[in-house]
Design a protein around this motif. Structure first.
Motif, PDB file in Angstrom:
ATOM      1  N   LYS A   1       0.883  -1.305   0.057  1.00  0.00           N
ATOM      2  CA  LYS A   1      -0.028  -0.135  -0.126  1.00  0.00           C
ATOM      3  C   LYS A   1       0.928   1.237   0.072  1.00  0.00           C
ATOM      4  N   LEU A   2       1.795   1.266   0.699  1.00  0.00           N
ATOM      5  CA  LEU A   2       2.534   2.394   0.824  1.00  0.00           C
ATOM      6  C   LEU A   2       3.725   2.519  -0.519  1.00  0.00           C
ATOM      7  N   MET A   3       3.920   1.506  -1.012  1.00  0.00           N
ATOM      8  CA  MET A   3       4.487   1.652  -2.449  1.00  0.00           C
ATOM      9  C   MET A   3       3.811   2.235  -3.364  1.00  0.00           C
ATOM     10  N   HIS A   4       2.389   1.799  -3.382  1.00  0.00           N
ATOM     11  CA  HIS A   4       1.522   2.135  -4.453  1.00  0.00           C
ATOM     12  C   HIS A   4       1.123   3.771  -4.262  1.00  0.00           C
ATOM     13  N   ARG A   5       1.043   3.825  -3.030  1.00  0.00           N
ATOM     14  CA  ARG A   5       0.947   5.590  -2.702  1.00  0.00           C
ATOM     15  C   ARG A   5       2.012   6.294  -3.248  1.00  0.00           C
ATOM     16  N   ALA A   6       3.339   5.510  -3.078  1.00  0.00           N
ATOM     17  CA  ALA A   6       4.377   6.451  -3.709  1.00  0.00           C
ATOM     18  C   ALA A   6       4.620   6.517  -5.090  1.00  0.00           C
ATOM     19  N   MET A   7       4.163   5.558  -5.757  1.00  0.00           N
ATOM     20  CA  MET A   7       4.124   5.518  -7.153  1.00  0.00           C
ATOM     21  C   MET A   7       3.280   6.275  -7.762  1.00  0.00           C
ATOM     22  N   ARG A   8       1.967   6.452  -7.119  1.00  0.00           N
ATOM     23  CA  ARG A   8       1.013   7.171  -7.738  1.00  0.00           C
ATOM     24  C   ARG A   8       1.433   8.739  -7.448  1.00  0.00           C
ATOM     25  N   SER A   9       2.170   9.107  -6.319  1.00  0.00           N
ATOM     26  CA  SER A   9       2.853  10.560  -6.162  1.00  0.00           C
ATOM     27  C   SER A   9       3.623  10.753  -7.142  1.00  0.00           C
ATOM     28  N   LEU A  10       4.649   9.754  -7.528  1.00  0.00           N
ATOM     29  CA  LEU A  10       5.400   9.876  -8.543  1.00  0.00           C
ATOM     30  C   LEU A  10       4.842  10.692  -9.878  1.00  0.00           C
ATOM     31  N   ILE A  11       3.744   9.778 -10.173  1.00  0.00           N
ATOM     32  CA  ILE A  11       2.960  10.176 -11.378  1.00  0.00           C
ATOM     33  C   ILE A  11       2.405  11.601 -11.313  1.00  0.00           C
ATOM     34  N   GLN A  12       1.961  11.995 -10.157  1.00  0.00           N
ATOM     35  CA  GLN A  12       1.307  13.274  -9.777  1.00  0.00           C
ATOM     36  C   GLN A  12       2.489  14.547 -10.015  1.00  0.00           C
ATOM     37  N   GLN A  13       3.534  14.088  -9.560  1.00  0.00           N
ATOM     38  CA  GLN A  13       4.791  15.006  -9.614  1.00  0.00           C
ATOM     39  C   GLN A  13       5.131  15.226 -11.249  1.00  0.00           C
TER      40      GLN A  13
ATOM     41  N   LEU B   1       3.697  14.771 -13.782  1.00  0.00           N
ATOM     42  CA  LEU B   1       2.269  15.126 -14.438  1.00  0.00           C
ATOM     43  C   LEU B   1       2.147  16.746 -14.151  1.00  0.00           C
ATOM     44  N   SER B   2       2.438  17.145 -13.083  1.00  0.00           N
ATOM     45  CA  SER B   2       2.466  18.650 -12.722  1.00  0.00           C
ATOM     46  C   SER B   2       3.680  19.349 -13.320  1.00  0.00           C
ATOM     47  N   ASP B   3       4.657  18.591 -13.243  1.00  0.00           N
ATOM     48  CA  ASP B   3       5.953  19.167 -14.263  1.00  0.00           C
ATOM     49  C   ASP B   3       5.658  19.446 -15.697  1.00  0.00           C
ATOM     50  N   VAL B   4       4.835  18.480 -16.210  1.00  0.00           N
ATOM     51  CA  VAL B   4       4.555  18.520 -17.787  1.00  0.00           C
ATOM     52  C   VAL B   4       3.563  19.502 -17.665  1.00  0.00           C
ATOM     53  N   ALA B   5       2.723  19.709 -17.139  1.00  0.00           N
ATOM     54  CA  ALA B   5       1.527  20.742 -17.187  1.00  0.00           C
ATOM     55  C   ALA B   5       2.200  22.252 -16.970  1.00  0.00           C
TER      56      ALA B   5
ATOM     57  N   LEU C   1      -3.952  20.238 -19.457  1.00  0.00           N
ATOM     58  CA  LEU C   1      -3.627  19.314 -18.380  1.00  0.00           C
ATOM     59  C   LEU C   1      -3.596  19.917 -17.070  1.00  0.00           C
ATOM     60  N   GLU C   2      -4.595  19.384 -16.264  1.00  0.00           N
ATOM     61  CA  GLU C   2      -4.501  19.871 -14.907  1.00  0.00           C
ATOM     62  C   GLU C   2      -4.575  18.723 -14.101  1.00  0.00           C
ATOM     63  N   VAL C   3      -3.467  18.950 -13.124  1.00  0.00           N
ATOM     64  CA  VAL C   3      -3.188  17.898 -12.042  1.00  0.00           C
ATOM     65  C   VAL C   3      -3.612  18.415 -10.608  1.00  0.00           C
ATOM     66  N   THR C   4      -4.374  17.471  -9.860  1.00  0.00           N
ATOM     67  CA  THR C   4      -4.581  17.565  -8.556  1.00  0.00           C
ATOM     68  C   THR C   4      -3.940  16.391  -7.836  1.00  0.00           C
ATOM     69  N   ASP C   5      -4.231  16.575  -6.285  1.00  0.00           N
ATOM     70  CA  ASP C   5      -3.842  15.581  -5.605  1.00  0.00           C
ATOM     71  C   ASP C   5      -4.737  14.221  -5.809  1.00  0.00           C
ATOM     72  N   GLU C   6      -5.804  14.298  -6.536  1.00  0.00           N
ATOM     73  CA  GLU C   6      -6.679  12.784  -6.536  1.00  0.00           C
ATOM     74  C   GLU C   6      -6.587  12.247  -8.038  1.00  0.00           C
ATOM     75  N   GLY C   7      -6.248  13.164  -9.194  1.00  0.00           N
ATOM     76  CA  GLY C   7      -6.046  12.665 -10.334  1.00  0.00           C
ATOM     77  C   GLY C   7      -5.711  14.037 -11.248  1.00  0.00           C
ATOM     78  N   PHE C   8      -5.966  13.456 -12.577  1.00  0.00           N
ATOM     79  CA  PHE C   8      -5.582  14.767 -13.557  1.00  0.00           C
ATOM     80  C   PHE C   8      -6.730  14.872 -14.635  1.00  0.00           C
ATOM     81  N   SER C   9      -6.813  15.769 -15.114  1.00  0.00           N
ATOM     82  CA  SER C   9      -7.841  16.152 -16.495  1.00  0.00           C
ATOM     83  C   SER C   9      -7.005  16.641 -17.541  1.00  0.00           C
TER      84      SER C   9
END
Length: 160
Positions: A9-21, A23-27, A73-81
């Motif tokens: 569970k911790l690893m999945h949370r960290a990997m999703r945080s990586l995706i968020q970061q 995508l935020s950089d790309v946005a 591209l808009e990135v939030t803590d829960e997902g992206f549009s």
């Protein structure tokens, strides 16, 4: 408090945080160099927002590509549009991180895979179906005889 640490569970949370970061950089800055992403997600996830015709065409999962043409591209803590072009028809999508099953950047051979099992549906973060084998114990490893013994050096010898 749980009796065990839920590393999956911790690893999945960290990997999703990586995706968020990423995508935020790309946005903010756009895609650097040859980077591009293949993102596969569960279209049936309750928070996914896609056009009805896309859901009809991809009732279980869908892979989108962020490369040459994407907009908003808009990135939030829960997902992206993001708005993507489907056959000259721009369509807005909203993808929560929990719906993502794979995230791949083939330009650098990087990929993440999130595997879930039916019993995980009630959990916030998906768990791996496969168990990771235990790491080998040092005593079980045969030392290679042709390598010199390691030398322990005190850091005090480098201090002034």
């Amino acid at each position: 408090m749980s009796q065990t640490i839920d590393y999956g569970k911790l690893m999945h949370r960290a990997m999703r945080s990586l995706i968020q970061q990423v995508l935020s950089d790309v946005a903010r800055d756009g895609l650097p160099g040859q980077h591009h992403f293949f993102i596969t997600f569960e279209t049936g996830h309750e928070e996914v927002q896609i056009a009805d015709w896309l859901h009809d065409r991809y009732p279980e999962e869908m892979t989108v590509v962020l490369q040459h043409w994407f907009d908003n591209l808009e990135v939030t803590d829960e997902g992206f549009s993001v708005t993507l072009n489907f056959g000259e028809s721009p369509e807005p999508l909203y993808i929560p991180y929990d719906a993502i099953s794979t995230f791949v950047d083939p330009s650098v051979e990087f990929g993440l895979r999130f595997e879930t099992s039916p019993s995980d549906a009630d959990e916030d973060v998906a768990e791996d179906e496969e168990e990771i084998p235990p790491a080998p114990i040092a005593e079980d490893v045969e030392p290679e005889t042709d390598q010199p013994d390691a030398e322990i050096v005190s850091l005090d010898s480098f201090r002034k």
